[in-house]
Design a protein around this motif. Structure first.
Motif, short mmCIF file in Angstrom:
data_model
loop_
_atom_site.label_atom_id
_atom_site.label_comp_id
_atom_site.label_asym_id
_atom_site.label_seq_id
_atom_site.Cartn_x
_atom_site.Cartn_y
_atom_site.Cartn_z
N LEU A 65 -2.76 1.30 0.06
CA LEU A 65 -1.69 1.72 0.95
C LEU A 65 -2.24 2.31 2.25
CD1 LEU A 65 1.38 2.36 1.41
CD2 LEU A 65 0.92 4.59 0.32
N ILE A 66 -3.25 3.14 2.12
CA ILE A 66 -3.86 3.76 3.30
C ILE A 66 -4.63 2.75 4.12
CG2 ILE A 66 -5.66 5.42 3.99
CD1 ILE A 66 -4.80 7.11 1.54
N GLY A 67 -5.19 1.75 3.44
CA GLY A 67 -5.99 0.74 4.13
C GLY A 67 -7.46 1.10 4.21
N ILE A 68 -7.88 2.06 3.37
CA ILE A 68 -9.27 2.49 3.40
C ILE A 68 -10.08 1.75 2.35
CG2 ILE A 68 -8.93 4.40 1.75
CD1 ILE A 68 -10.80 6.10 3.50
N ARG A 69 -11.32 1.44 2.66
CA ARG A 69 -12.20 0.84 1.67
C ARG A 69 -12.35 1.78 0.49
NH1 ARG A 69 -18.45 -1.34 2.72
NH2 ARG A 69 -19.07 -1.47 0.52
N HIS A 70 -12.34 1.21 -0.71
CA HIS A 70 -12.38 2.04 -1.92
C HIS A 70 -13.51 1.59 -2.84
CE1 HIS A 70 -10.26 3.49 -5.84
NE2 HIS A 70 -10.97 4.46 -5.31
N ARG B 30 -4.20 2.01 -5.83
CA ARG B 30 -2.96 1.73 -5.10
C ARG B 30 -2.89 2.55 -3.80
NH1 ARG B 30 -0.73 1.83 -10.42
NH2 ARG B 30 -0.12 4.01 -10.15
N LEU B 31 -3.27 3.80 -3.89
CA LEU B 31 -3.21 4.65 -2.70
C LEU B 31 -4.21 4.21 -1.65
CD1 LEU B 31 -2.80 8.11 -4.45
CD2 LEU B 31 -1.12 7.03 -2.93
N ALA B 32 -5.41 3.84 -2.08
CA ALA B 32 -6.41 3.36 -1.12
C ALA B 32 -5.91 2.11 -0.41
CB ALA B 32 -7.73 3.09 -1.83
N TRP C 254 3.13 12.09 6.64
CA TRP C 254 2.45 10.79 6.69
C TRP C 254 3.04 9.80 5.67
CZ3 TRP C 254 -3.31 12.73 7.16
CH2 TRP C 254 -3.59 13.00 8.52
N GLN C 255 4.11 10.21 5.01
CA GLN C 255 4.84 9.36 4.07
C GLN C 255 3.95 8.86 2.93
OE1 GLN C 255 6.63 6.41 6.77
NE2 GLN C 255 8.51 7.63 6.79
N LEU C 256 3.09 9.75 2.46
CA LEU C 256 2.28 9.42 1.29
C LEU C 256 3.11 9.68 0.04
CD1 LEU C 256 -1.05 11.06 2.49
CD2 LEU C 256 -0.53 8.61 2.36
N PRO C 257 3.21 8.72 -0.86
CA PRO C 257 4.13 8.84 -1.99
C PRO C 257 3.79 9.93 -2.98
CG PRO C 257 2.74 6.90 -2.24
CD PRO C 257 2.49 7.43 -0.87
N VAL D 214 -6.94 13.74 2.90
CA VAL D 214 -8.23 13.60 3.58
C VAL D 214 -8.56 12.13 3.80
CG1 VAL D 214 -10.72 14.01 3.41
CG2 VAL D 214 -9.10 15.80 2.75
N ALA D 215 -8.31 11.29 2.80
CA ALA D 215 -8.59 9.86 2.93
C ALA D 215 -7.74 9.23 4.04
CB ALA D 215 -8.35 9.15 1.61
N LYS D 216 -6.47 9.61 4.08
CA LYS D 216 -5.59 9.09 5.14
C LYS D 216 -6.07 9.54 6.51
CE LYS D 216 -1.74 7.52 7.11
NZ LYS D 216 -1.39 6.09 7.21
N GLY D 217 -6.41 10.83 6.62
CA GLY D 217 -6.91 11.33 7.90
C GLY D 217 -8.20 10.68 8.30
#
Length: 276
Positions: free
Chosen positions: A66-71, A62-64, A160-163, A30-33
């Motif tokens: 990677l996605i580039g979303i504000r956390h 780390r995931l945020a 989406w190549q999410l680890p 959801v965060a990536k989308g």
């Protein structure tokens, strides 16, 4: 339209959103989308407390990144609620209420129109009192709106190549405490330490359940039972769990299965139509 395009379309329709972000597969998708659909109008929000397993907050960060979303990280205080501490079957309702109560003012301050969670279609038929809290706070579930179950979510995460596309489910530590036994930070630390010990052995799908009298009920896949019963590992496992504070250590011969705590609930409580 691909599944990814469908999710992006639904999230774009929100205009802006705060994603309740646990670093699990569902909320990460959801965060990536949301980032793809809304850019800087999407924010991932993680609630931090003693119920979060060690390492999960760092993984969320780390995931945020990677996605580039504000956390944003918010300290939640569910342990101040006696309804949460007494650990009835509706415990998750009080936890999610606390989380959404904390996210709402942040969303208003940042001008975000919607709070979104990572619930998927497979959650609808299970006993999920947290979904009642979501409904009371007008939280949207974009994966459900898209008709995605867990299989579709994992497939999209891989696309989406999410680890973490194959990451085992990681519910909060409080879900390991048998209903009716008080939830305390000390007991959760015992559970967390025991599960980290087992993961260090290479096991991925597992639970350490806390039962009355400081008893640990260890669930691992069936093919791992013989390994844990063999020496010297059996003695090492017992010694480590007793060092952590457990008095008794039991291996569940049925093996790992998600949601086994709910087996003690009466059928009416397990019904997805039952009040929670």
């Amino acid at each position: 339209m691909t599944n990814g395009e469908r999710l992006i379309e639904v999230l774009h329709g929100y205009g802006s959103c705060a994603v309740a972000f646990s670093a699990g597969v569902d909320s990460t998708v959801v965060a990536k989308g949301a980032k793809l659909a809304l850019g800087d109008r999407a924010v991932a929000v993680t609630g931090a407390s003693s119920s979060l397993a060690e390492g999960e907050l760092d993984e969320a960060r780390r995931l945020a990144e990677l996605i580039g979303i504000r956390h944003e990280v918010l300290a939640t205080d569910e342990f101040a609620d006696p309804n949460y501490l007494k650990n009835g079957p509706d415990r998750c309702y009080f936890c999610k209420t606390e989380l959404y109560d904390k996210i709402e003012p942040l969303a208003r301050r940042l001008g975000l129109a919607v709070i979104a969670n990572g619930a998927n279609l497979d959650d609808v038929g299970d006993y999920r009192p947290g979904m009642t809290a979501a409904a009371e706070h007008a939280v949207r579930s974009p994966l459900i709106e898209c008709g995605f179950g867990k299989a579709e979510v994992r497939a999209l995460a891989a696309e989406w190549q999410l680890p973490i596309w194959d990451k085992p489910a990681m519910p909060c530590l409080s879900s390991r405490v048998a209903y009716g036994e008080e939830v305390t930070p000390e007991r959760l630390a015992m559970i967390d330490g025991a599960e980290r010990f087992l993961r260090a052995l290479g096991l991925r799908e597992l639970r350490v359940r806390y039962h009355k009298g400081d008893l640990a009920r260890v669930e691992v896949p069936g093919d791992a039972l013989t390994r844990l019963c063999a020496e010297p590992l059996r003695s090492q496992l017992v010694a480590e769990l007793k060092r952590l504070g457990f008095k008794y250590v039991a291996l569940d011969l049925e093996g790992f299965r998600s949601g086994s705590q709910n087996l003690v609930l009466i059928p009416a409580q397990c019904s997805p139509h039952a009040p929670s």
